[in-house]
Design a protein around this motif. Sequence first.
Motif, PDB file in Angstrom:
ATOM      1  N   PRO A  22      35.674  42.482  30.713  1.00  0.00           N
ATOM      2  CA  PRO A  22      34.831  41.369  30.329  1.00  0.00           C
ATOM      3  C   PRO A  22      34.618  40.469  31.528  1.00  0.00           C
ATOM      4  CG  PRO A  22      37.047  41.025  29.531  1.00  0.00           C
ATOM      5  CD  PRO A  22      37.011  42.407  30.127  1.00  0.00           C
ATOM      6  N   THR A  23      33.476  39.744  31.569  1.00  0.00           N
ATOM      7  CA  THR A  23      33.183  38.921  32.733  1.00  0.00           C
ATOM      8  C   THR A  23      33.858  37.570  32.681  1.00  0.00           C
ATOM      9  OG1 THR A  23      31.207  38.109  31.660  1.00  0.00           O
ATOM     10  CG2 THR A  23      30.974  40.023  33.078  1.00  0.00           C
ATOM     11  N   SER A  24      34.425  37.198  31.548  1.00  0.00           N
ATOM     12  CA  SER A  24      35.177  35.951  31.527  1.00  0.00           C
ATOM     13  C   SER A  24      36.424  36.135  32.382  1.00  0.00           C
ATOM     14  CB  SER A  24      35.591  35.600  30.095  1.00  0.00           C
ATOM     15  OG  SER A  24      36.295  36.658  29.512  1.00  0.00           O
ATOM     16  N   SER A  25      36.723  35.155  33.211  1.00  0.00           N
ATOM     17  CA  SER A  25      37.817  35.327  34.164  1.00  0.00           C
ATOM     18  C   SER A  25      38.680  34.088  34.234  1.00  0.00           C
ATOM     19  CB  SER A  25      37.252  35.629  35.563  1.00  0.00           C
ATOM     20  OG  SER A  25      38.278  35.608  36.522  1.00  0.00           O
ATOM     21  N   PRO A  26      40.012  34.271  34.233  1.00  0.00           N
ATOM     22  CA  PRO A  26      40.906  33.123  34.379  1.00  0.00           C
ATOM     23  C   PRO A  26      40.864  32.560  35.787  1.00  0.00           C
ATOM     24  CG  PRO A  26      42.156  35.157  34.442  1.00  0.00           C
ATOM     25  CD  PRO A  26      40.759  35.538  34.086  1.00  0.00           C
ATOM     26  N   TYR A  27      40.194  33.295  36.699  1.00  0.00           N
ATOM     27  CA  TYR A  27      40.169  32.858  38.078  1.00  0.00           C
ATOM     28  C   TYR A  27      38.995  31.938  38.375  1.00  0.00           C
ATOM     29  CZ  TYR A  27      43.038  37.028  38.069  1.00  0.00           C
ATOM     30  OH  TYR A  27      43.969  37.973  37.756  1.00  0.00           O
ATOM     31  N   MET A 190      28.619  41.543  39.113  1.00  0.00           N
ATOM     32  CA  MET A 190      29.836  40.757  38.956  1.00  0.00           C
ATOM     33  C   MET A 190      30.548  40.581  40.303  1.00  0.00           C
ATOM     34  SD  MET A 190      31.408  42.381  35.448  1.00  0.00           S
ATOM     35  CE  MET A 190      32.987  41.586  35.692  1.00  0.00           C
ATOM     36  N   LEU A 191      30.546  41.652  41.118  1.00  0.00           N
ATOM     37  CA  LEU A 191      31.212  41.571  42.417  1.00  0.00           C
ATOM     38  C   LEU A 191      30.468  40.627  43.355  1.00  0.00           C
ATOM     39  CD1 LEU A 191      33.369  42.474  44.394  1.00  0.00           C
ATOM     40  CD2 LEU A 191      31.945  44.471  44.946  1.00  0.00           C
ATOM     41  N   SER A 192      29.149  40.763  43.441  1.00  0.00           N
ATOM     42  CA  SER A 192      28.396  39.882  44.335  1.00  0.00           C
ATOM     43  C   SER A 192      28.402  38.445  43.836  1.00  0.00           C
ATOM     44  CB  SER A 192      26.958  40.382  44.492  1.00  0.00           C
ATOM     45  OG  SER A 192      26.314  40.538  43.244  1.00  0.00           O
ATOM     46  N   ALA A 205      41.824  35.942  45.796  1.00  0.00           N
ATOM     47  CA  ALA A 205      42.297  37.274  46.170  1.00  0.00           C
ATOM     48  C   ALA A 205      42.609  38.115  44.934  1.00  0.00           C
ATOM     49  CB  ALA A 205      43.524  37.163  47.061  1.00  0.00           C
ATOM     50  N   ALA A 206      43.252  37.498  43.941  1.00  0.00           N
ATOM     51  CA  ALA A 206      43.585  38.228  42.715  1.00  0.00           C
ATOM     52  C   ALA A 206      42.322  38.640  41.963  1.00  0.00           C
ATOM     53  CB  ALA A 206      44.476  37.363  41.821  1.00  0.00           C
ATOM     54  N   ALA A 207      41.335  37.735  41.904  1.00  0.00           N
ATOM     55  CA  ALA A 207      40.084  38.049  41.214  1.00  0.00           C
ATOM     56  C   ALA A 207      39.359  39.188  41.909  1.00  0.00           C
ATOM     57  CB  ALA A 207      39.191  36.812  41.157  1.00  0.00           C
ATOM     58  N   LEU A 208      39.291  39.144  43.241  1.00  0.00           N
ATOM     59  CA  LEU A 208      38.607  40.183  44.006  1.00  0.00           C
ATOM     60  C   LEU A 208      39.327  41.514  43.886  1.00  0.00           C
ATOM     61  CD1 LEU A 208      36.365  40.950  45.981  1.00  0.00           C
ATOM     62  CD2 LEU A 208      37.875  40.226  47.849  1.00  0.00           C
ATOM     63  N   PHE A 209      40.650  41.488  43.997  1.00  0.00           N
ATOM     64  CA  PHE A 209      41.433  42.728  43.906  1.00  0.00           C
ATOM     65  C   PHE A 209      41.246  43.386  42.548  1.00  0.00           C
ATOM     66  CE2 PHE A 209      45.379  44.926  42.711  1.00  0.00           C
ATOM     67  CZ  PHE A 209      45.462  45.860  43.739  1.00  0.00           C
ATOM     68  N   THR A 210      41.312  42.599  41.485  1.00  0.00           N
ATOM     69  CA  THR A 210      41.159  43.145  40.131  1.00  0.00           C
ATOM     70  C   THR A 210      39.805  43.816  39.955  1.00  0.00           C
ATOM     71  OG1 THR A 210      42.612  41.438  39.224  1.00  0.00           O
ATOM     72  CG2 THR A 210      41.158  42.580  37.672  1.00  0.00           C
ATOM     73  N   LEU A 211      38.763  43.147  40.395  1.00  0.00           N
ATOM     74  CA  LEU A 211      37.416  43.671  40.224  1.00  0.00           C
ATOM     75  C   LEU A 211      37.192  44.919  41.071  1.00  0.00           C
ATOM     76  CD1 LEU A 211      34.759  43.282  38.793  1.00  0.00           C
ATOM     77  CD2 LEU A 211      34.065  41.680  40.576  1.00  0.00           C
ATOM     78  N   VAL A 212      37.676  44.910  42.302  1.00  0.00           N
ATOM     79  CA  VAL A 212      37.503  46.080  43.174  1.00  0.00           C
ATOM     80  C   VAL A 212      38.233  47.289  42.615  1.00  0.00           C
ATOM     81  CG1 VAL A 212      38.095  47.026  45.437  1.00  0.00           C
ATOM     82  CG2 VAL A 212      37.055  44.764  45.272  1.00  0.00           C
TER      83      VAL A 212
END
Length: 324
Positions: A22-27, A190-192, A205-212
């Motif tokens: 899902p696109t909702s993010s705690p970050y 979502m990544l861009s 960093a955590a948000a980027l790592f999770t998505l990648v």
Amino acid sequence: MASGDLESRAGTKSRGNNTYPPTSSPYYVESKETQWTSWLVPMIVVANIAMFVVIMYVNNCPKNNFERDCVAKFLGRLSFEPLRDNPLFGPSSSTLEKLGALEWNKVVHGDQTWRLITCIWLHAGVIHLLANMLSLVFIGIRLEQQFGFVRVGLIYLLSGFGGSILSSLFIQRSISVGASGALFGLLGAMLSELLTNWTIYTNKAAALFTLVVIIVINLAVGILPHVDNFAHIGGFMSGFLLGFILLPRPQFGWLERRHLPANATVKSKYTVYQYVYWVVALVLLVLGFTVGLVMLFRGENANDKCSWCHYLSCVPTSRWKCNN
């Protein structure tokens, strides 16, 4: 056209079966921007389901197979093709081709360019349809709530179109259907969106790592046999560039300008790097679509330009071979 593009025994490449976040993010630090009501994504889901019912009605398995091997015969003419022909519980490849599946020869030599779009509204079976629609709900509704139906709709359609172009350039001997190119486009966006709105995220960093990690896992499905990963890659690349163009968020200082004193200095709406991303992404998107369409309508095979690219869609092992 978004999950692995599984190929049935009848030669149809279907796009589906990945799990998206899902696109909702705690970050993300939520701003006070207005939230839109999501209606486009539910409408797309309804349209895809309705289209699948039409496909099965036209397919009419009992008539074409004399009712001997049809699955779920109690559904009458909506019953499924024999599992040996379509293990996804769906229609025949000939029916999909008749109703608008992506087929290189018809697009290039038959003046049926519309197949680049219609194929993303067709699905090869119930399993394929459910996987794609569940993924769309997880990704699309939250994105639409945040950015509105216009921007999400454009990303969905243009990503599906981009996935169809790349798929046609590399895979020219089978038909392809499914919304996975469009879904991968939303994932790329979502990544861009995370990168272009970097300053308003916490735990970056955590948000980027999770998505990648999620993206890599989904794309990795494409190296399995009978999977059209080019639709995934084309959709992802299109959505990634579109995210820079359509999904930048204003700076917090600009959002709070109404509450500042009249003589206070107001920040610009977007940062310099957001403008740079916007220009570069727009140039690359226009260039990519132009080159892809020119190559496609000249009848070129992209495999002749890239001898190793077929490994992006299938990696042979001792357990399976790849049909290039």
